[in-house]
Design a protein around this motif. Structure first.
Motif, PDB file in Angstrom:
ATOM      1  N   ALA A   1     -13.249  -1.373  -2.981  1.00 37.48           N
ATOM      2  CA  ALA A   1     -12.537  -2.648  -2.900  1.00 37.48           C
ATOM      3  C   ALA A   1     -12.433  -3.142  -1.462  1.00 37.48           C
ATOM      4  N   GLY A   2     -12.941  -2.353  -0.515  1.00 33.76           N
ATOM      5  CA  GLY A   2     -12.902  -2.762   0.890  1.00 33.76           C
ATOM      6  C   GLY A   2     -11.602  -2.427   1.588  1.00 33.76           C
ATOM      7  N   ILE A   3     -10.769  -1.610   0.967  1.00 35.81           N
ATOM      8  CA  ILE A   3      -9.506  -1.200   1.581  1.00 35.81           C
ATOM      9  C   ILE A   3      -9.795   0.091   2.347  1.00 35.81           C
ATOM     10  N   ARG A   4     -10.079  -0.086   3.636  1.00 35.43           N
ATOM     11  CA  ARG A   4     -10.522   1.028   4.468  1.00 35.43           C
ATOM     12  C   ARG A   4      -9.496   1.369   5.536  1.00 35.43           C
ATOM     13  N   ARG A   5      -9.620   2.576   6.046  1.00 36.36           N
ATOM     14  CA  ARG A   5      -8.753   3.034   7.131  1.00 36.36           C
ATOM     15  C   ARG A   5      -8.829   2.062   8.301  1.00 36.36           C
ATOM     16  N   GLU A   6      -7.680   1.889   8.927  1.00 37.99           N
ATOM     17  CA  GLU A   6      -7.609   1.043  10.109  1.00 37.99           C
ATOM     18  C   GLU A   6      -6.527   1.650  10.998  1.00 37.99           C
TER      19      GLU A   6
ATOM     20  N   ALA B   1      -2.863  -6.327  -5.449  1.00 37.95           N
ATOM     21  CA  ALA B   1      -1.466  -6.217  -5.012  1.00 37.95           C
ATOM     22  C   ALA B   1      -1.368  -5.377  -3.747  1.00 37.95           C
ATOM     23  N   LEU B   2      -2.167  -4.321  -3.654  1.00 45.70           N
ATOM     24  CA  LEU B   2      -2.175  -3.475  -2.458  1.00 45.70           C
ATOM     25  C   LEU B   2      -2.726  -4.245  -1.267  1.00 45.70           C
ATOM     26  N   GLU B   3      -3.782  -5.008  -1.469  1.00 44.53           N
ATOM     27  CA  GLU B   3      -4.329  -5.830  -0.380  1.00 44.53           C
ATOM     28  C   GLU B   3      -3.298  -6.840   0.116  1.00 44.53           C
ATOM     29  N   SER B   4      -2.571  -7.444  -0.795  1.00 49.47           N
ATOM     30  CA  SER B   4      -1.526  -8.394  -0.428  1.00 49.47           C
ATOM     31  C   SER B   4      -0.423  -7.694   0.368  1.00 49.47           C
ATOM     32  N   LEU B   5      -0.028  -6.510  -0.074  1.00 49.98           N
ATOM     33  CA  LEU B   5       0.980  -5.724   0.632  1.00 49.98           C
ATOM     34  C   LEU B   5       0.498  -5.386   2.041  1.00 49.98           C
ATOM     35  N   LEU B   6      -0.752  -4.963   2.161  1.00 50.19           N
ATOM     36  CA  LEU B   6      -1.309  -4.622   3.474  1.00 50.19           C
ATOM     37  C   LEU B   6      -1.343  -5.834   4.394  1.00 50.19           C
TER      38      LEU B   6
ATOM     39  N   ILE C   1       3.551  -3.367  10.472  1.00 52.87           N
ATOM     40  CA  ILE C   1       3.910  -2.126   9.772  1.00 52.87           C
ATOM     41  C   ILE C   1       2.636  -1.398   9.374  1.00 52.87           C
ATOM     42  N   GLY C   2       2.600  -0.086   9.597  1.00 53.88           N
ATOM     43  CA  GLY C   2       1.478   0.740   9.175  1.00 53.88           C
ATOM     44  C   GLY C   2       1.781   1.429   7.854  1.00 53.88           C
ATOM     45  N   LEU C   3       0.727   1.731   7.090  1.00 48.19           N
ATOM     46  CA  LEU C   3       0.868   2.401   5.791  1.00 48.19           C
ATOM     47  C   LEU C   3       0.046   3.675   5.792  1.00 48.19           C
ATOM     48  N   VAL C   4       0.693   4.790   5.467  1.00 49.16           N
ATOM     49  CA  VAL C   4       0.016   6.074   5.347  1.00 49.16           C
ATOM     50  C   VAL C   4       0.071   6.479   3.883  1.00 49.16           C
ATOM     51  N   LEU C   5      -1.101   6.583   3.245  1.00 48.42           N
ATOM     52  CA  LEU C   5      -1.182   7.022   1.849  1.00 48.42           C
ATOM     53  C   LEU C   5      -1.475   8.512   1.833  1.00 48.42           C
ATOM     54  N   VAL C   6      -0.635   9.259   1.142  1.00 40.98           N
ATOM     55  CA  VAL C   6      -0.725  10.720   1.119  1.00 40.98           C
ATOM     56  C   VAL C   6      -1.194  11.203  -0.244  1.00 40.98           C
TER      57      VAL C   6
ATOM     58  N   GLY D   1      -3.574   2.545  13.069  1.00 46.62           N
ATOM     59  CA  GLY D   1      -2.308   1.873  13.256  1.00 46.62           C
ATOM     60  C   GLY D   1      -1.873   1.016  12.077  1.00 46.62           C
ATOM     61  N   ARG D   2      -2.754   0.834  11.094  1.00 40.53           N
ATOM     62  CA  ARG D   2      -2.440  -0.028   9.952  1.00 40.53           C
ATOM     63  C   ARG D   2      -2.541   0.678   8.607  1.00 40.53           C
ATOM     64  N   LEU D   3      -3.608   1.464   8.394  1.00 33.34           N
ATOM     65  CA  LEU D   3      -3.802   2.142   7.113  1.00 33.34           C
ATOM     66  C   LEU D   3      -4.500   3.473   7.354  1.00 33.34           C
ATOM     67  N   ALA D   4      -3.933   4.522   6.768  1.00 32.01           N
ATOM     68  CA  ALA D   4      -4.535   5.855   6.870  1.00 32.01           C
ATOM     69  C   ALA D   4      -4.418   6.560   5.534  1.00 32.01           C
ATOM     70  N   TYR D   5      -5.401   7.406   5.253  1.00 37.18           N
ATOM     71  CA  TYR D   5      -5.376   8.293   4.089  1.00 37.18           C
ATOM     72  C   TYR D   5      -5.279   9.712   4.625  1.00 37.18           C
ATOM     73  N   VAL D   6      -4.281  10.454   4.182  1.00 36.57           N
ATOM     74  CA  VAL D   6      -4.145  11.858   4.557  1.00 36.57           C
ATOM     75  C   VAL D   6      -3.871  12.666   3.299  1.00 36.57           C
ATOM     76  N   GLN D   7      -4.049  13.973   3.397  1.00 30.43           N
ATOM     77  CA  GLN D   7      -3.879  14.813   2.213  1.00 30.43           C
ATOM     78  C   GLN D   7      -2.526  15.514   2.129  1.00 30.43           C
ATOM     79  N   THR D   8      -1.847  15.699   3.261  1.00 28.68           N
ATOM     80  CA  THR D   8      -0.573  16.428   3.236  1.00 28.68           C
ATOM     81  C   THR D   8       0.527  15.617   3.915  1.00 28.68           C
TER      82      THR D   8
END
Length: 152
Positions: free
Chosen positions: A121-126, A90-95, A103-108, A128-135
């Motif tokens: 699962a191959g869902i990696r940072r990209e 479902a997350l891959e489909s959303l991305l 649209i970019g997605l930032v997961l905090v 402008g598109r996907l980022a993982y941050v802690q705060t």
């Protein structure tokens, strides 16, 4: 036969209760303060609870209902203890939908366990598109950078 039926009913009830625990909401005001002033093209959400086959589609469907002006979605997921394959799909489909819409997605606040699942699962940072941050502060800076606006 009665034991089998009882187990099926118990499993169904468990799935229903677990899916009710999972929730996606716009980020509450007190949490948004850490994000500071954001342009209207950035929207913050919070997902809490396990994302698995009984709840993933429901939880992530909220993130599909966006205004056309939205360019970055910030999602605080520190209260998501686990993801299953249904949630990952479902997350891959959303991305993919977000990529088509620009649209970019930032997961905090992803936990190490959740990050590992996403990576496997191959869902990696990209950029402008996907980022993982802690705060939330890091999420703000990332969103503003993607929009080309000064973070200060």
């Amino acid at each position: 036969l009665a034991v089998g039926v009882g187990l099926l009913l118990a499993a169904g009830l468990f799935i229903k209760r677990m899916s009710e625990l999972t929730d996606t909401q716009p980020m509450p005001g007190h949490a948004q303060r850490a994000l500071g002033e954001l342009p209207a093209s950035v929207v913050p959400y919070v997902i809490s609870g396990p994302l698995f086959f009984g709840a993933a589609d429901k939880a992530l469907s909220v993130l599909r209902m966006l205004n056309p002006q939205v360019r970055v979605v910030v999602v605080e997921i520190s209260a998501v203890p686990l993801l299953d394959m249904t949630a990952l799909a479902a997350l891959e489909s959303l991305l993919e939908d977000y990529r088509r819409q620009g649209i970019g997605l930032v997961l905090v606040g992803t936990t190490p366990r959740v990050r590992l699942k996403l990576r496997r699962a191959g869902i990696r940072r990209e950029d402008g598109r996907l980022a993982y941050v802690q705060t939330l502060e890091q999420a703000r800076a990332k969103a503003l950078r993607w929009l080309g606006e000064p973070a200060g």
